[in-house]
Scaffold this motif. Structure first.
Motif, PDB file in Angstrom:
ATOM      1  N   VAL A  43      44.880  41.951 -11.980  1.00 47.64           N
ATOM      2  CA  VAL A  43      45.765  42.692 -11.158  1.00 47.64           C
ATOM      3  C   VAL A  43      46.321  43.968 -12.076  1.00 47.64           C
ATOM      4  N   ARG A  44      46.256  45.096 -11.528  1.00 41.66           N
ATOM      5  CA  ARG A  44      46.870  46.387 -11.880  1.00 41.66           C
ATOM      6  C   ARG A  44      48.071  46.761 -11.339  1.00 41.66           C
ATOM      7  N   PHE A  45      49.055  47.147 -12.069  1.00 41.27           N
ATOM      8  CA  PHE A  45      50.153  47.659 -11.290  1.00 41.27           C
ATOM      9  C   PHE A  45      50.951  48.807 -12.075  1.00 41.27           C
ATOM     10  N   GLY A  46      51.809  49.714 -11.454  1.00 46.25           N
ATOM     11  CA  GLY A  46      52.171  50.792 -12.386  1.00 46.25           C
ATOM     12  C   GLY A  46      53.572  51.296 -11.634  1.00 46.25           C
ATOM     13  N   VAL A  47      54.152  52.318 -12.321  1.00 43.42           N
ATOM     14  CA  VAL A  47      55.277  52.749 -11.787  1.00 43.42           C
ATOM     15  C   VAL A  47      55.231  54.146 -11.944  1.00 43.42           C
ATOM     16  N   GLY A  48      55.605  55.249 -11.045  1.00 44.52           N
ATOM     17  CA  GLY A  48      55.720  56.609 -11.166  1.00 44.52           C
ATOM     18  C   GLY A  48      56.896  57.031 -10.925  1.00 44.52           C
ATOM     19  N   ASN A  49      57.584  57.946 -11.794  1.00 43.89           N
ATOM     20  CA  ASN A  49      58.941  58.234 -11.416  1.00 43.89           C
ATOM     21  C   ASN A  49      58.623  59.880 -11.120  1.00 43.89           C
ATOM     22  N   HIS A  50      59.547  59.996  -9.918  1.00 46.16           N
ATOM     23  CA  HIS A  50      59.404  61.330  -9.263  1.00 46.16           C
ATOM     24  C   HIS A  50      61.077  61.494  -9.011  1.00 46.16           C
ATOM     25  N   GLU A  51      61.920  61.021  -9.509  1.00 44.61           N
ATOM     26  CA  GLU A  51      63.259  61.192  -9.686  1.00 44.61           C
ATOM     27  C   GLU A  51      63.946  62.584  -9.879  1.00 44.61           C
ATOM     28  N   GLY A  52      63.205  63.330 -10.539  1.00 43.32           N
ATOM     29  CA  GLY A  52      63.843  64.623 -10.963  1.00 43.32           C
ATOM     30  C   GLY A  52      64.572  64.573 -12.207  1.00 43.32           C
ATOM     31  N   ARG A  53      64.324  63.164 -12.996  1.00 41.48           N
ATOM     32  CA  ARG A  53      65.024  63.329 -14.195  1.00 41.48           C
ATOM     33  C   ARG A  53      64.575  61.737 -14.919  1.00 41.48           C
ATOM     34  N   THR A  54      64.895  61.650 -16.070  1.00 41.79           N
ATOM     35  CA  THR A  54      64.326  60.514 -16.812  1.00 41.79           C
ATOM     36  C   THR A  54      65.131  59.230 -16.157  1.00 41.79           C
ATOM     37  N   VAL A  55      64.527  58.160 -15.803  1.00 45.39           N
ATOM     38  CA  VAL A  55      65.238  56.973 -15.076  1.00 45.39           C
ATOM     39  C   VAL A  55      64.784  55.659 -16.169  1.00 45.39           C
ATOM     40  N   ARG A  56      65.668  54.694 -16.366  1.00 40.55           N
ATOM     41  CA  ARG A  56      65.352  53.568 -17.008  1.00 40.55           C
ATOM     42  C   ARG A  56      65.070  52.358 -15.852  1.00 40.55           C
TER      43      ARG A  56
END
Length: 116
Positions: A41-54
């Motif tokens: 299984v492959r999973f992932g996260v993409g951040n497009h919030e406009g700033r760094t997010v934890r």
């Protein structure tokens, strides 16, 4: 002359509206089987919030926490991971936007592969 004034006013109004409009950012969470035989299984996260997010990403296999990762992703950055998946149990991937770990920000499940 009147048409030129109306056209100029319309362009000015459109520019002002476009500059004032703000769209909120978003976070992607995905999971899929690779290859389709269900062994990984492959999973992932993409951040497009406009700033760094934890984030805290939790991988759950058959109802038990199997692994977790603390992530700090800059805007536009993506992270992915592959895990073995026998396909006999359902899996879930929960993404928490830190510091809130009381409820998932995003959630994905993959059902167990049924044998015929």
């Amino acid at each position: 002359a009147a048409a030129l004034v109306v056209a100029s006013a319309a362009v000015g109004l459109a520019r002002q509206g476009a500059a004032a409009q703000h769209y909120p950012g978003f976070t992607q969470l995905w999971a899929d089987r690779m290859p389709r035989n269900g062994t990984t299984v492959r999973f992932g996260v993409g951040n497009h919030e406009g700033r760094t997010v934890r984030y805290l990403l939790v991988y759950i296999d058959d109802g038990h926490r199997a692994a977790s990762w603390d992530l700090a992703l800059a805007n536009g950055q993506a992270w992915s991971r592959s895990q073995p998946f026998a396909g006999r149990n359902a899996i879930a991937v929960k993404l928490f936007r830190l510091p809130d770990v009381s409820r998932p920000y995003r959630y994905v499940t993959l059902a167990a592969v049924r044998s015929s």
